[in-house]
Scaffold this motif. Structure first.
Motif, PDB file in Angstrom:
ATOM      1  N   GLY A 107       0.793  -1.225   0.000  1.00  0.00           N
ATOM      2  CA  GLY A 107       0.000   0.000   0.000  1.00  0.00           C
ATOM      3  C   GLY A 107       0.821   1.269   0.000  1.00  0.00           C
ATOM      4  O   GLY A 107       0.427   2.275  -0.590  1.00  0.00           O
ATOM      5  N   HIS A 108       1.972   1.235   0.664  1.00  0.00           N
ATOM      6  CA  HIS A 108       2.756   2.460   0.856  1.00  0.00           C
ATOM      7  C   HIS A 108       4.065   2.474   0.083  1.00  0.00           C
ATOM      8  O   HIS A 108       4.699   3.532  -0.019  1.00  0.00           O
ATOM      9  N   ALA A 167       7.232   2.288   3.759  1.00  0.00           N
ATOM     10  CA  ALA A 167       7.036   1.240   4.762  1.00  0.00           C
ATOM     11  C   ALA A 167       8.263   1.126   5.664  1.00  0.00           C
ATOM     12  O   ALA A 167       8.137   0.953   6.885  1.00  0.00           O
ATOM     13  N   THR A 168       9.448   1.227   5.071  1.00  0.00           N
ATOM     14  CA  THR A 168      10.677   1.191   5.864  1.00  0.00           C
ATOM     15  C   THR A 168      10.724   2.352   6.846  1.00  0.00           C
ATOM     16  O   THR A 168      11.035   2.177   8.036  1.00  0.00           O
ATOM     17  N   SER A 169      10.399   3.553   6.365  1.00  0.00           N
ATOM     18  CA  SER A 169      10.429   4.736   7.228  1.00  0.00           C
ATOM     19  C   SER A 169       9.414   4.622   8.365  1.00  0.00           C
ATOM     20  O   SER A 169       9.685   5.060   9.493  1.00  0.00           O
ATOM     21  N   ILE A 170       8.249   4.043   8.066  1.00  0.00           N
ATOM     22  CA  ILE A 170       7.228   3.865   9.108  1.00  0.00           C
ATOM     23  C   ILE A 170       7.751   2.955  10.210  1.00  0.00           C
ATOM     24  O   ILE A 170       7.646   3.256  11.404  1.00  0.00           O
ATOM     25  N   SER A 177       0.856   9.266   2.921  1.00  0.00           N
ATOM     26  CA  SER A 177       0.639   8.235   1.913  1.00  0.00           C
ATOM     27  C   SER A 177      -0.835   8.175   1.507  1.00  0.00           C
ATOM     28  O   SER A 177      -1.167   8.044   0.317  1.00  0.00           O
ATOM     29  N   HIS A 178      -1.726   8.295   2.489  1.00  0.00           N
ATOM     30  CA  HIS A 178      -3.155   8.331   2.174  1.00  0.00           C
ATOM     31  C   HIS A 178      -3.492   9.572   1.349  1.00  0.00           C
ATOM     32  O   HIS A 178      -4.352   9.511   0.453  1.00  0.00           O
ATOM     33  N   MET A 206      -3.544  -0.768   2.131  1.00  0.00           N
ATOM     34  CA  MET A 206      -3.323   0.143   3.259  1.00  0.00           C
ATOM     35  C   MET A 206      -4.122  -0.295   4.483  1.00  0.00           C
ATOM     36  O   MET A 206      -3.646  -0.196   5.618  1.00  0.00           O
ATOM     37  N   LEU A 207      -5.332  -0.787   4.252  1.00  0.00           N
ATOM     38  CA  LEU A 207      -6.140  -1.290   5.369  1.00  0.00           C
ATOM     39  C   LEU A 207      -5.462  -2.498   6.023  1.00  0.00           C
ATOM     40  O   LEU A 207      -5.383  -2.604   7.247  1.00  0.00           O
ATOM     41  N   GLY A 208      -4.983  -3.418   5.184  1.00  0.00           N
ATOM     42  CA  GLY A 208      -4.304  -4.587   5.716  1.00  0.00           C
ATOM     43  C   GLY A 208      -3.043  -4.214   6.480  1.00  0.00           C
ATOM     44  O   GLY A 208      -2.759  -4.756   7.557  1.00  0.00           O
TER      45      GLY A 208
END
Length: 243
Positions: free
Chosen positions: A61-62, A67-70, A89-90, A221-223
């Motif tokens: 999703g991202h 995703a790494t930064s999150i 991202s959203h 993104m939900l998952g």
């Protein structure tokens, strides 16, 4: 079970990864630091397993970089930074949806490209009649030409710009998107998609695929949010237990 020691291969096997990938994820800060056994081997736990699930669920999703930064932000206890990255991202997904809607509206508003009878041959016109048809100045069409939005040929004898039916189509699409507030550099790749597709009709399939990709990103993104929430709760319970 929560404190059970897991080997790199235990984490890797669940997702079809290599043990080196697990070590790389830890070194990158995607996984929290692992404890070491007396002999120096990494000892992972269920917390690391959930961190890996969260990261792999965030990627579709991202994207890998976000995703790494999150995960890096979460693992350094900067949860607000991680949530801001998710919000951004959203927002990008919403912008992409708005762009798709603008393209669809522009295509829907396009009527068959027919112009007054002052064209030298069917479906062909000059800059003046085309500008009047669109309600813009000829200088605007010349600006669009420099930006690559329209590509008229030149009449061999007069040197005048000659706009084919495809050029008229591109000019009308550019006009609709400009009215929607889009910049020339945003419009150019969309016009190129129309040309690559061979016209508006084949683009319908591309737009359908575009819808599908955006929906898949939203679902992903939900998952990812669900797995990340599980990881955050797992971290919180571990910290409370440690206290």
């Amino acid at each position: 079970m929560a404190n059970e020691r897991l080997r790199p291969v235990d984490l890797a096997r669940e997702h079809g990864l290599s043990t080196q990938a697990i070590r790389n994820y830890e070194e990158a800060g995607i996984l929290p630091p692992a404890a070491r056994t007396p002999s120096g081997y990494r000892a992972y736990t269920a917390l690391h397993a959930q961190a890996l699930r969260a990261f792999l669920a965030l990627v579709p999703g991202h994207g890998h970089q976000t995703a790494t930064s999150i995960m890096q932000a979460v693992n350094r206890d900067a949860v607000e930074d991680a949530l801001e990255l998710i919000d951004q991202s959203h927002a990008r997904l919403l912008d992409d949806r708005r762009t798709l809607l603008a393209v669809e509206n522009a295509l829907r508003d396009l009527a068959p490209a027919t112009l007054p009878g002052d064209a030298p041959e069917p479906g062909v016109t000059f800059i003046g009649p085309l500008a009047r048809k669109l309600g813009i100045r000829p200088a605007t069409l010349r600006k669009w030409e420099r930006a690559g939005l329209v590509m008229p040929r030149r009449d061999r004898q007069t040197g005048y710009r000659v706009y084919s039916a495809a050029d008229v189509r591109d000019a009308r699409l550019a006009h609709q998107l400009r009215r929607g507030g889009y910049l020339l550099e945003q419009i150019s790749p969309l016009i190129e998609q129309v040309r690559t597709a061979g016209g508006l009709a084949p683009l319908e399939s591309a737009l359908h695929d575009w819808h599908g990709r955006l929906s898949a990103r939203g679902r992903a993104m939900l998952g990812g949010a669900g797995e990340l929430d599980a990881y955050l709760r797992h971290r919180a319970s571990g910290q409370e237990g440690a206290a």
